[in-house]
Design a protein around this motif. Structure first.
Motif, PDB file in Angstrom:
ATOM      1  N   PRO A 141       7.573   3.683   6.429  1.00 41.82           N
ATOM      2  CA  PRO A 141       7.364   2.671   7.473  1.00 41.82           C
ATOM      3  C   PRO A 141       6.194   1.731   7.215  1.00 41.82           C
ATOM      4  CG  PRO A 141       6.973   4.906   8.305  1.00 41.82           C
ATOM      5  CD  PRO A 141       7.637   5.047   6.988  1.00 41.82           C
ATOM      6  N   ALA A 142       5.158   2.191   6.529  1.00 47.47           N
ATOM      7  CA  ALA A 142       4.037   1.290   6.227  1.00 47.47           C
ATOM      8  C   ALA A 142       4.483   0.166   5.306  1.00 47.47           C
ATOM      9  CB  ALA A 142       2.892   2.071   5.592  1.00 47.47           C
ATOM     10  N   VAL A 143       5.407   0.450   4.396  1.00 44.39           N
ATOM     11  CA  VAL A 143       5.924  -0.572   3.491  1.00 44.39           C
ATOM     12  C   VAL A 143       6.861  -1.518   4.241  1.00 44.39           C
ATOM     13  CG1 VAL A 143       7.260  -0.952   1.385  1.00 44.39           C
ATOM     14  CG2 VAL A 143       5.653   0.958   1.511  1.00 44.39           C
ATOM     15  N   ASP A 199      -2.744   6.469   5.678  1.00 45.31           N
ATOM     16  CA  ASP A 199      -4.173   6.627   5.418  1.00 45.31           C
ATOM     17  C   ASP A 199      -4.822   5.259   5.242  1.00 45.31           C
ATOM     18  OD1 ASP A 199      -6.696   7.450   4.711  1.00 45.31           O
ATOM     19  OD2 ASP A 199      -6.140   8.182   2.724  1.00 45.31           O
ATOM     20  N   SER A 200      -5.521   4.812   6.271  1.00 49.30           N
ATOM     21  CA  SER A 200      -6.318   3.576   6.216  1.00 49.30           C
ATOM     22  C   SER A 200      -5.538   2.401   5.647  1.00 49.30           C
ATOM     23  CB  SER A 200      -7.586   3.806   5.373  1.00 49.30           C
ATOM     24  OG  SER A 200      -8.370   4.837   5.936  1.00 49.30           O
ATOM     25  N   ALA A 201      -4.384   2.150   6.216  1.00 43.38           N
ATOM     26  CA  ALA A 201      -3.560   1.018   5.779  1.00 43.38           C
ATOM     27  C   ALA A 201      -3.903  -0.225   6.604  1.00 43.38           C
ATOM     28  CB  ALA A 201      -2.082   1.358   5.925  1.00 43.38           C
ATOM     29  N   LYS A 202      -3.734  -1.357   5.984  1.00 47.87           N
ATOM     30  CA  LYS A 202      -3.989  -2.627   6.676  1.00 47.87           C
ATOM     31  C   LYS A 202      -3.072  -3.690   6.108  1.00 47.87           C
ATOM     32  CE  LYS A 202      -7.544  -6.176   7.421  1.00 47.87           C
ATOM     33  NZ  LYS A 202      -8.963  -6.547   7.227  1.00 47.87           N
ATOM     34  N   TYR A 216      -7.447  -1.741  10.239  1.00 47.67           N
ATOM     35  CA  TYR A 216      -7.081  -0.522   9.508  1.00 47.67           C
ATOM     36  C   TYR A 216      -6.372   0.440  10.449  1.00 47.67           C
ATOM     37  CZ  TYR A 216      -9.817  -2.047   5.511  1.00 47.67           C
ATOM     38  OH  TYR A 216     -10.285  -2.740   4.438  1.00 47.67           O
ATOM     39  N   PHE A 217      -5.379   1.126   9.910  1.00 47.06           N
ATOM     40  CA  PHE A 217      -4.557   2.008  10.729  1.00 47.06           C
ATOM     41  C   PHE A 217      -4.317   3.317   9.988  1.00 47.06           C
ATOM     42  CE2 PHE A 217      -0.347   3.629  11.993  1.00 47.06           C
ATOM     43  CZ  PHE A 217      -0.522   3.742  13.362  1.00 47.06           C
TER      44      PHE A 217
END
Length: 323
Positions: A80-82, A153-156, A142-143
């Motif tokens: 989902p982050a991608v 882990d610390s995605a933005k 950051y999320f």
């Protein structure tokens, strides 16, 4: 009601999809949706390019039409982050015309990464986590996230569009409506069920939202040829989504539909040269409370004629019917 056009990746290669996207906007379609598949439903369809590369190109050959995935599964083939990063990029490239359509997926597309195929309840749990993650990243900054199925882990997202990307979620019954209506901006469904639209609006806060459907048609000047084409390439549609979500590949769909007759397909899909059967199909969704319907013209080599027909006859007839 707004009428859209489907860029069906399962039946058309990438270059023609981009060309048809430009043609659909010229014809007057209000929005365009794109399927996101790894495999076609049936080998006869013959294609399955990477939807997100094609969408990027489509943003550059269209100016007005809204764009949408119909739908992307953000749980197995994609993290989902991608998906959040891809959606934000398409929203920026399109100038705020993109809606991210999400769903729980099909075995046909997701098994390719070798993680198996979980049961429906697990798939909905995964989709719920994915919606949380995507929404958190759309918030900016950051999320991080730790759930049962996903970690972030610390995605933005470093290139957030000026307009937040709306999220639509595909639903099929009361359980999925209750779960996703409160967290989505739009409902996606493929059957004209009035109770779905009613329950969706009752379950979400604020004003009524978009409710987006899809209707396959097999337009053609020769009705017999149109019926044959619909049977050859779209007989899988008769299985319903509970079946369609489970089969692993085109060979499975071919086997499962070997007894589906041409008359069965013609009874559920408008076929031939006439406007009225298509108008009637759209009318059923309007009566059920849907706000948008995207048409699928069956046959990758039949799009140019259909777009001309849509511009000259179909879209004016639908505008008169739905005014």
């Amino acid at each position: 009601m707004r009428i859209g056009y489907t860029l069906m990746t399962e039946q058309t290669g990438p270059n023609d999809l981009v060309r048809y996207a430009a043609g659909a906007e010229r014809a007057g379609f209000a929005f365009e949706v794109m399927s996101d598949h790894y495999s076609p439903w049936l080998a006869e369809q013959g294609h399955s390019p990477y939807a997100w590369s094609v969408l990027g190109a489509v943003t550059q050959v269209t100016e007005r039409a809204e764009l949408m995935t119909f739908v992307t599964c953000p749980t197995m083939r994609y993290h989902p982050a991608v998906v959040a990063q891809k959606a934000a990029t398409i929203q920026a490239l399109s100038g705020g015309r993109f809606t991210l359509g999400l769903g729980a997926g099909e075995n046909l597309n997701e098994h390719v990464v070798g993680r198996g195929w979980p049961g429906a309840n697990v798939r909905h749990d995964m989709l719920a986590e994915a919606v949380q993650i995507i929404g958190g990243l759309f918030d900016g900054g950051y999320f991080s996230y730790e759930g049962k199925h996903f970690r972030v882990d610390s995605a933005k997202l470093w290139d957030l569009p000026e307009t937040r990307t709306p999220i639509g979620v595909a639903v099929s019954g009361a359980q999925s409506v209750r779960r996703f209506a409160p967290v989505a901006d739009a409902m996606i469904a493929v059957e004209p069920k009035a109770d779905l639209a009613r329950e969706w609006d009752a379950a979400r806060p604020g004003p009524a939202s978009r409710k987006i459907a899809q209707l396959p048609v097999s337009w053609g000047t020769d009705r017999d040829a149109a019926v044959k084409r619909a049977h050859e390439q779209f007989r899988w549609f008769a299985g319903g989504w509970k079946v369609n979500a489970e089969l692993p590949g085109p060979a499975g769909f071919a086997g499962a539909t070997r007894f589906v007759r041409e008359d069965d397909v013609a009874g559920s899909i408008p076929c031939g040269p006439d406007v009225e059967p298509i108008v009637e199909g759209v009318r059923e969704f309007a009566k059920a409370g849907f706000t948008d319907v995207a048409l699928i013209q069956i046959g990758g080599d039949q799009q140019d004629g259909f777009l001309d027909f849509a511009e000259k006859e179909l879209l004016p007839a639908l505008a008169a019917e739905l005014d």
